[in-house]
Design a protein around this motif. Sequence first.
Motif, PDB file in Angstrom:
ATOM      1  N   LEU A  32      37.378  42.151  28.655  1.00  0.00           N
ATOM      2  CA  LEU A  32      36.561  42.988  29.535  1.00  0.00           C
ATOM      3  C   LEU A  32      37.414  44.206  29.869  1.00  0.00           C
ATOM      4  O   LEU A  32      38.480  44.060  30.471  1.00  0.00           O
ATOM      5  N   ILE A  33      36.966  45.375  29.452  1.00  0.00           N
ATOM      6  CA  ILE A  33      37.753  46.581  29.729  1.00  0.00           C
ATOM      7  C   ILE A  33      36.921  47.562  30.550  1.00  0.00           C
ATOM      8  O   ILE A  33      35.696  47.496  30.578  1.00  0.00           O
ATOM      9  N   GLY A  34      37.621  48.459  31.232  1.00  0.00           N
ATOM     10  CA  GLY A  34      36.953  49.437  32.080  1.00  0.00           C
ATOM     11  C   GLY A  34      37.934  49.991  33.085  1.00  0.00           C
ATOM     12  O   GLY A  34      39.025  49.459  33.256  1.00  0.00           O
ATOM     13  N   ALA A  35      37.534  51.052  33.752  1.00  0.00           N
ATOM     14  CA  ALA A  35      38.414  51.710  34.720  1.00  0.00           C
ATOM     15  C   ALA A  35      38.600  50.840  35.961  1.00  0.00           C
ATOM     16  O   ALA A  35      37.881  49.861  36.165  1.00  0.00           O
ATOM     17  N   ASN A  36      39.572  51.196  36.793  1.00  0.00           N
ATOM     18  CA  ASN A  36      39.748  50.526  38.084  1.00  0.00           C
ATOM     19  C   ASN A  36      38.450  50.603  38.877  1.00  0.00           C
ATOM     20  O   ASN A  36      37.809  51.659  38.916  1.00  0.00           O
ATOM     21  N   GLY A  37      38.081  49.495  39.511  1.00  0.00           N
ATOM     22  CA  GLY A  37      36.864  49.500  40.322  1.00  0.00           C
ATOM     23  C   GLY A  37      35.591  49.274  39.533  1.00  0.00           C
ATOM     24  O   GLY A  37      34.492  49.324  40.099  1.00  0.00           O
ATOM     25  N   ALA A  38      35.707  49.001  38.233  1.00  0.00           N
ATOM     26  CA  ALA A  38      34.512  48.799  37.404  1.00  0.00           C
ATOM     27  C   ALA A  38      33.861  47.442  37.663  1.00  0.00           C
ATOM     28  O   ALA A  38      32.694  47.233  37.331  1.00  0.00           O
ATOM     29  N   GLY A  39      34.646  46.497  38.240  1.00  0.00           N
ATOM     30  CA  GLY A  39      34.078  45.183  38.546  1.00  0.00           C
ATOM     31  C   GLY A  39      34.643  44.048  37.718  1.00  0.00           C
ATOM     32  O   GLY A  39      34.154  42.919  37.776  1.00  0.00           O
ATOM     33  N   LYS A  40      35.694  44.317  36.959  1.00  0.00           N
ATOM     34  CA  LYS A  40      36.247  43.301  36.045  1.00  0.00           C
ATOM     35  C   LYS A  40      36.783  42.080  36.807  1.00  0.00           C
ATOM     36  O   LYS A  40      36.464  40.936  36.483  1.00  0.00           O
ATOM     37  N   THR A  41      37.615  42.335  37.822  1.00  0.00           N
ATOM     38  CA  THR A  41      38.197  41.238  38.601  1.00  0.00           C
ATOM     39  C   THR A  41      37.110  40.476  39.356  1.00  0.00           C
ATOM     40  O   THR A  41      37.148  39.243  39.436  1.00  0.00           O
ATOM     41  N   THR A  42      36.126  41.181  39.868  1.00  0.00           N
ATOM     42  CA  THR A  42      35.017  40.537  40.581  1.00  0.00           C
ATOM     43  C   THR A  42      34.292  39.551  39.673  1.00  0.00           C
ATOM     44  O   THR A  42      33.930  38.443  40.096  1.00  0.00           O
ATOM     45  N   ILE A  43      34.105  39.926  38.423  1.00  0.00           N
ATOM     46  CA  ILE A  43      33.442  39.029  37.467  1.00  0.00           C
ATOM     47  C   ILE A  43      34.271  37.759  37.274  1.00  0.00           C
ATOM     48  O   ILE A  43      33.744  36.639  37.336  1.00  0.00           O
ATOM     49  N   LEU A  44      35.576  37.917  37.061  1.00  0.00           N
ATOM     50  CA  LEU A  44      36.430  36.740  36.875  1.00  0.00           C
ATOM     51  C   LEU A  44      36.398  35.843  38.109  1.00  0.00           C
ATOM     52  O   LEU A  44      36.310  34.613  38.000  1.00  0.00           O
ATOM     53  N   HIS A  45      36.479  36.442  39.287  1.00  0.00           N
ATOM     54  CA  HIS A  45      36.458  35.661  40.529  1.00  0.00           C
ATOM     55  C   HIS A  45      35.138  34.891  40.689  1.00  0.00           C
ATOM     56  O   HIS A  45      35.126  33.770  41.209  1.00  0.00           O
ATOM     57  N   THR A  46      34.058  35.496  40.233  1.00  0.00           N
ATOM     58  CA  THR A  46      32.749  34.837  40.347  1.00  0.00           C
ATOM     59  C   THR A  46      32.629  33.713  39.325  1.00  0.00           C
ATOM     60  O   THR A  46      32.131  32.622  39.644  1.00  0.00           O
ATOM     61  N   VAL A  47      33.096  33.956  38.103  1.00  0.00           N
ATOM     62  CA  VAL A  47      33.039  32.921  37.057  1.00  0.00           C
ATOM     63  C   VAL A  47      33.862  31.700  37.468  1.00  0.00           C
ATOM     64  O   VAL A  47      33.438  30.553  37.281  1.00  0.00           O
ATOM     65  N   SER A  48      35.038  31.939  38.073  1.00  0.00           N
ATOM     66  CA  SER A  48      35.913  30.804  38.414  1.00  0.00           C
ATOM     67  C   SER A  48      35.641  30.214  39.802  1.00  0.00           C
ATOM     68  O   SER A  48      36.366  29.343  40.253  1.00  0.00           O
ATOM     69  N   GLY A  49      34.600  30.715  40.476  1.00  0.00           N
ATOM     70  CA  GLY A  49      34.172  30.094  41.732  1.00  0.00           C
ATOM     71  C   GLY A  49      34.826  30.632  42.984  1.00  0.00           C
ATOM     72  O   GLY A  49      34.585  30.123  44.080  1.00  0.00           O
ATOM     73  N   LEU A  50      35.646  31.678  42.859  1.00  0.00           N
ATOM     74  CA  LEU A  50      36.300  32.242  44.044  1.00  0.00           C
ATOM     75  C   LEU A  50      35.366  33.146  44.842  1.00  0.00           C
ATOM     76  O   LEU A  50      35.574  33.371  46.023  1.00  0.00           O
ATOM     77  N   LEU A  51      34.335  33.676  44.162  1.00  0.00           N
ATOM     78  CA  LEU A  51      33.296  34.468  44.829  1.00  0.00           C
ATOM     79  C   LEU A  51      31.941  33.860  44.499  1.00  0.00           C
ATOM     80  O   LEU A  51      31.764  33.260  43.429  1.00  0.00           O
ATOM     81  N   GLN A  52      30.982  34.032  45.387  1.00  0.00           N
ATOM     82  CA  GLN A  52      29.629  33.538  45.151  1.00  0.00           C
ATOM     83  C   GLN A  52      28.747  34.655  44.597  1.00  0.00           C
ATOM     84  O   GLN A  52      28.770  35.781  45.108  1.00  0.00           O
ATOM     85  N   ALA A  53      27.994  34.341  43.571  1.00  0.00           N
ATOM     86  CA  ALA A  53      27.046  35.313  43.019  1.00  0.00           C
ATOM     87  C   ALA A  53      25.852  35.461  43.961  1.00  0.00           C
ATOM     88  O   ALA A  53      25.423  34.496  44.591  1.00  0.00           O
ATOM     89  N   SER A  54      25.331  36.689  44.065  1.00  0.00           N
ATOM     90  CA  SER A  54      24.101  36.913  44.834  1.00  0.00           C
ATOM     91  C   SER A  54      22.896  36.517  43.992  1.00  0.00           C
ATOM     92  O   SER A  54      21.846  36.142  44.500  1.00  0.00           O
ATOM     93  N   LYS A  55      23.070  36.630  42.662  1.00  0.00           N
ATOM     94  CA  LYS A  55      21.963  36.376  41.741  1.00  0.00           C
ATOM     95  C   LYS A  55      22.570  36.065  40.383  1.00  0.00           C
ATOM     96  O   LYS A  55      23.704  36.454  40.094  1.00  0.00           O
TER      97      LYS A  55
END
Length: 234
Positions: A32-55
């Motif tokens: 997963l590539i992209g600039a800072n703030g693109a959402g890459k870390t957020t995706i990983l955190h959601t996949v591994s259960g550290l964040l909850q998905a809204s949808k």
Amino acid sequence: MLSVKNLEVHYGMIKAIKDVSFEVNQGEVIALIGANGAGKTTILHTVSGLLQASKGQVIFEGRDITKVPAYKIVGLGMAHVPEGRRVFSQLTVLENLRLGAYTRKDKREMEETLKMIYTRFPRLEERKNQVAGTLSGGEQQMLAMGRALMSHPRIVLMDEPSMGLSPIFVEEVFNIIRDISASGTTVLLVEQNAKKALTIADRAYVLETGNIILEGEADKLMNDESVKRAYLGE
């Protein structure tokens, strides 16, 4: 192996991830590539259960894990190497590694894995009784990777493994990711160094402000003019 469907994630009122879908097949290295703030870390955190998905949904090996807590997801065969390494700085190298195996019941198998980790990361064996906070950045990154592998995962999520490392350590870390992949473990890689990521990935997804704007085979994206301009400095 991993299927992310129509994922949306909010921080308060801000929608950080907007209807993102992607797939990871067994044995692949996906970047997963992209600039800072693109959402890459957020995706990983959601996949591994550290964040909850809204949808949306996260499906791992046919099982919906969207609402499964992180500590249970580790037990299902997914490990996460977080951005910034996040080693337990007051504990020794060996204590950090043993914590990586907390979900495993068979102590003999755990010791076999530890031997394998020491073979792959000889520096960790040399420093096994050293407090983790005194290691160099590169050594801490190896420890974070070793700790994740102690859970014997079928997929590893890696978040910015080359961040803040010297060029020699960057090379070493990417060689280790190649080895991990060659041993049969699937890798989902978030990496600021897009060129390096694309050299070891099978496929890649390009993120921009919470959306996937481009996807394809890594070697084709490496030669895509818009990717070259935006992410490869060419």
